[in-house]
Design an enzyme around this catalytic site. Structure first.
Site, PDB file in Angstrom:
ATOM      1  N   CYS A   1     -79.902 -64.212 -74.918  1.00  0.00           N
ATOM      2  CA  CYS A   1     -80.728 -65.203 -75.605  1.00  0.00           C
ATOM      3  C   CYS A   1     -80.205 -66.620 -75.444  1.00  0.00           C
ATOM      4  O   CYS A   1     -80.811 -67.565 -75.943  1.00  0.00           O
ATOM      5  CB  CYS A   1     -80.857 -64.828 -77.077  1.00  0.00           C
ATOM      6  SG  CYS A   1     -81.502 -63.155 -77.259  1.00  0.00           S
TER       7      CYS A   1
ATOM      8  N   HIS B   1     -80.314 -72.144 -83.234  1.00  0.00           N
ATOM      9  CA  HIS B   1     -80.740 -70.883 -82.619  1.00  0.00           C
ATOM     10  C   HIS B   1     -81.741 -70.224 -83.573  1.00  0.00           C
ATOM     11  O   HIS B   1     -82.794 -69.787 -83.147  1.00  0.00           O
ATOM     12  CB  HIS B   1     -79.517 -70.007 -82.358  1.00  0.00           C
ATOM     13  CG  HIS B   1     -79.801 -68.781 -81.553  1.00  0.00           C
ATOM     14  ND1 HIS B   1     -80.470 -68.813 -80.360  1.00  0.00           N
ATOM     15  CD2 HIS B   1     -79.500 -67.467 -81.779  1.00  0.00           C
ATOM     16  CE1 HIS B   1     -80.577 -67.575 -79.874  1.00  0.00           C
ATOM     17  NE2 HIS B   1     -79.997 -66.743 -80.714  1.00  0.00           N
TER      18      HIS B   1
ATOM     19  N   GLU C   1     -74.777 -68.913 -88.441  1.00  0.00           N
ATOM     20  CA  GLU C   1     -75.013 -70.216 -87.805  1.00  0.00           C
ATOM     21  C   GLU C   1     -74.965 -71.349 -88.834  1.00  0.00           C
ATOM     22  O   GLU C   1     -74.389 -72.406 -88.579  1.00  0.00           O
ATOM     23  CB  GLU C   1     -76.363 -70.218 -87.074  1.00  0.00           C
ATOM     24  CG  GLU C   1     -76.584 -71.514 -86.306  1.00  0.00           C
ATOM     25  CD  GLU C   1     -77.877 -71.528 -85.483  1.00  0.00           C
ATOM     26  OE1 GLU C   1     -78.730 -70.635 -85.684  1.00  0.00           O
ATOM     27  OE2 GLU C   1     -78.023 -72.438 -84.644  1.00  0.00           O
TER      28      GLU C   1
ATOM     29  N   LYS D   1     -88.428 -71.246 -83.822  1.00  0.00           N
ATOM     30  CA  LYS D   1     -88.786 -69.837 -83.638  1.00  0.00           C
ATOM     31  C   LYS D   1     -89.806 -69.355 -84.669  1.00  0.00           C
ATOM     32  O   LYS D   1     -90.451 -68.324 -84.464  1.00  0.00           O
ATOM     33  CB  LYS D   1     -87.538 -68.963 -83.616  1.00  0.00           C
ATOM     34  CG  LYS D   1     -86.704 -69.190 -82.338  1.00  0.00           C
ATOM     35  CD  LYS D   1     -85.553 -68.211 -82.206  1.00  0.00           C
ATOM     36  CE  LYS D   1     -84.814 -68.361 -80.881  1.00  0.00           C
ATOM     37  NZ  LYS D   1     -83.833 -69.452 -80.846  1.00  0.00           N
TER      38      LYS D   1
ATOM     39  N   HIS E   1     -89.227 -65.578 -80.620  1.00  0.00           N
ATOM     40  CA  HIS E   1     -87.976 -65.586 -79.869  1.00  0.00           C
ATOM     41  C   HIS E   1     -88.227 -65.051 -78.462  1.00  0.00           C
ATOM     42  O   HIS E   1     -88.422 -63.857 -78.269  1.00  0.00           O
ATOM     43  CB  HIS E   1     -86.927 -64.740 -80.590  1.00  0.00           C
ATOM     44  CG  HIS E   1     -85.557 -64.840 -79.987  1.00  0.00           C
ATOM     45  ND1 HIS E   1     -85.244 -65.735 -78.991  1.00  0.00           N
ATOM     46  CD2 HIS E   1     -84.416 -64.157 -80.246  1.00  0.00           C
ATOM     47  CE1 HIS E   1     -83.968 -65.590 -78.661  1.00  0.00           C
ATOM     48  NE2 HIS E   1     -83.446 -64.638 -79.402  1.00  0.00           N
TER      49      HIS E   1
ATOM     50  N   PHE F   1     -76.730 -61.941 -77.194  1.00  0.00           N
ATOM     51  CA  PHE F   1     -76.046 -60.662 -77.293  1.00  0.00           C
ATOM     52  C   PHE F   1     -74.906 -60.675 -76.280  1.00  0.00           C
ATOM     53  O   PHE F   1     -74.994 -61.321 -75.237  1.00  0.00           O
ATOM     54  CB  PHE F   1     -77.009 -59.508 -76.979  1.00  0.00           C
ATOM     55  CG  PHE F   1     -77.955 -59.173 -78.101  1.00  0.00           C
ATOM     56  CD1 PHE F   1     -77.815 -59.714 -79.366  1.00  0.00           C
ATOM     57  CD2 PHE F   1     -79.004 -58.294 -77.880  1.00  0.00           C
ATOM     58  CE1 PHE F   1     -78.699 -59.388 -80.393  1.00  0.00           C
ATOM     59  CE2 PHE F   1     -79.885 -57.959 -78.901  1.00  0.00           C
ATOM     60  CZ  PHE F   1     -79.739 -58.502 -80.152  1.00  0.00           C
TER      61      PHE F   1
END
Lengths: 418, 79
Positions: free
Chosen positions: A173, A313, A324, A342, A347, A406
């Protein structure tokens, strides 16, 4: 822009000028349509996505009204997986926007760096079904070139006759962000004069989305998708999968100025790191993410107190947003206005960082931060200056865009006002 | 035979996005810009459409569309 003397850059500061942008998202085909809907904070998640028929998680932010036939020859179309088609349309828009063309550049010095995670997922699923149901002799000879994740960059190079380095970055991502950072390095090293960079992803296929569902990473509000996903909300419950692509044209700032190009913003810093912790869960301290933010600050020669805006993110998973938010507060303090797109576009995995790079550049150029859609009640533990319910006029000088993949792979870009 | 040709024409246009106006019975497959991968794809699609076995050697870059239709027609007659 102030360059703090207390954070000496590892190298001399280097600004890569963003001279062209292109975007294909669920919010619209083209920058203008996407940006308008992102500014409005109007979500795009919908159920009964045809490509996902028959699985429990049949919701997504899908790109509708996508017809690339005006740009891609019909005799080429059958060779292109959707991930490449999305990339080509975004790249065409970005290069057109830059005012560059084949006659204005040395093709051997034009690079292409795109982020991609999954490759031709739809092609692979379809041909695997052909193999099982109809036998080996019915499998398409185009299977390999359509599913390989690097092909999106290869086709963009072909579209423009660009003969410099052409590659795909894969940091899950974070791939789109890694791509833009890598593109800037190709300019800084002198390897390229122009780099066409960004990311693309077309992951809306039953097997893959079911896999995300089985990880319990997806939002679980099938009946309330108009308010989903909801980054940083107290009731957030996962992400909505999406497809899309975004492309930026980068040039050295002095080159862009010399030819009188419109510069939307500068990419002035890049940092990357690894959590070295877990396959999918973020390091709970956000230590790896912090390393990437600090590296981007150091690269740009900018102090943490100078960051005005963070494009987070912000996936809307419980773990990401908590980790975050703590990291942002610890490293950058309470000053930055924070948003996540998002909630509008979902996403899109490897494309996400590229879409957010375009959005951050537009936010700096226009002096306006778009709202975090669907954020109703801010998680009180997060204590951030979130932009939500409505956009905010803010003449930000310095902005940071975070992406965490990831594998614990983190990438952060630092943008400055042109 | 005419019917086979028309079906082959339809296959070429739908599979490869070719303009039907650009295809003549005397057009070679290479002149239609079908490369080696496209020839395999055409073979796969034609076997599916006409339900006849085709070998890799049956359709080459210099085969014409008319020859391909004749070949398929001949195979259909012997099936």
């Amino acid at each position: 822009m102030g360059r703090s003397p207390t954070t000496a850059p590892a190298q001399a500061p280097f600004d890569a000028a963003i001279t062209g942008v292109g975007m294909v998202t669920a919010a619209g085909v083209g920058v203008e349509r996407s940006w308008e809907r992102i500014r409005a904070g109007a979500g795009t998640a919908a159920t009964d996505v045809p490509a996902l028929a028959g699985i429990p998680a049949d919701f997504a932010c899908a790109v509708t009204d996508f017809d690339p036939s005006g740009l891609i020859e019909r005799k080429q179309m059958w060779r292109l997986d959707r991930s490449s088609q999305l990339a080509l349309v975004a790249a065409h828009e970005a290069v057109t926007d830059s005012g560059l063309d084949r006659d204005s550049w040395d093709a051997t010095r034009v690079g292409v760096v795109l982020g991609n995670g999954i490759g031709g997922a739809a092609t692979w699923e379809k041909q695997h079904k052909v193999l099982l149901e109809r036998g080996a002799r019915k499998v398409s000879p185009l299977l390999v070139p359509m599913l390989s994740p690097n092909m999106c960059a290869g086709y963009v190079s072909m579209m423009f006759g660009a003969r410099g380095p052409s590659l795909v970055t894969a940091t899950a991502c974070a791939s789109g962000t890694t791509a833009v950072g890598t593109a800037r390095e190709l300019l800084r090293s002198g390897a390229c004069d122009v780099v066409i960079t960004g990311g693309t992803e077309a992951p809306l296929v039953p097997s893959l989305i079911t896999g995300f569902g089985q990880m319990r990473a997806l939002a679980d509000r099938r009946d309330d998708l108009s308010a989903t996903s909801r980054p940083f909300d107290a009731d957030r419950d996962g992400f909505v999968p999406a497809e899309g692509a975004a492309v930026l044209v980068l040039e050295r700032a002095e080159d862009a100025r010399a030819r009188g190009a419109t510069i939307r913003a500068m990419v002035s810093g890049y940092g990357a790191s690894a959590d070295a912790f877990h396959a999918t869960a973020p390091d709970p301290d956000g230590g790896g993410a912090e390393l990437a933010v600090r590296a981007a600050l150091r690269d740009a020669g900018v102090g943490p107190g100078e960051v005005d805006h963070v494009n987070a993110h912000g996936t809307a998973t419980v773990l990401n947003d908590a980790t975050e938010a703590r990291m942002i507060r610890r490293v950058l303090g309470e000053r930055p206005a924070v948003t996540s797109v998002k909630g509008v576009v979902g996403h899109s995995l490897a494309a996400a960082g590229a879409i957010e790079a375009v959005v951050t550049a537009l936010s700096l150029q226009e002096g306006h931060i778009p709202p975090t859609a669907n954020l109703e009640s801010l998680d009180p533990e997060l204590e951030l200056d979130m932009v939500f319910k409505a956009g905010r006029d803010l003449r930000a000088e310095v902005a940071v865009s975070n992406s965490f993949g990831f594998g614990g792979q983190n990438a952060v870009l630092l943008f400055t006002r042109a | 035979m005419e019917d086979i040709y028309q079906r082959l024409l339809e296959l070429l246009t739908s599979t490869f996005g070719l303009d039907p106006e650009s295809i003549e019975p005397t057009s070679t497959l290479s002149a239609l810009e079908l490369d080696s991968l496209a020839l395999v794809e055409l073979s796969v699609a034609a076997q599916e459409e006409f339900d006849v076995p085709l070998e890799d050697s049956d359709l080459g870059p210099e085969s014409t569309v008319g020859q391909a239709a004749e070949l398929i027609s001949g195979k259909l007659a012997t099936v």
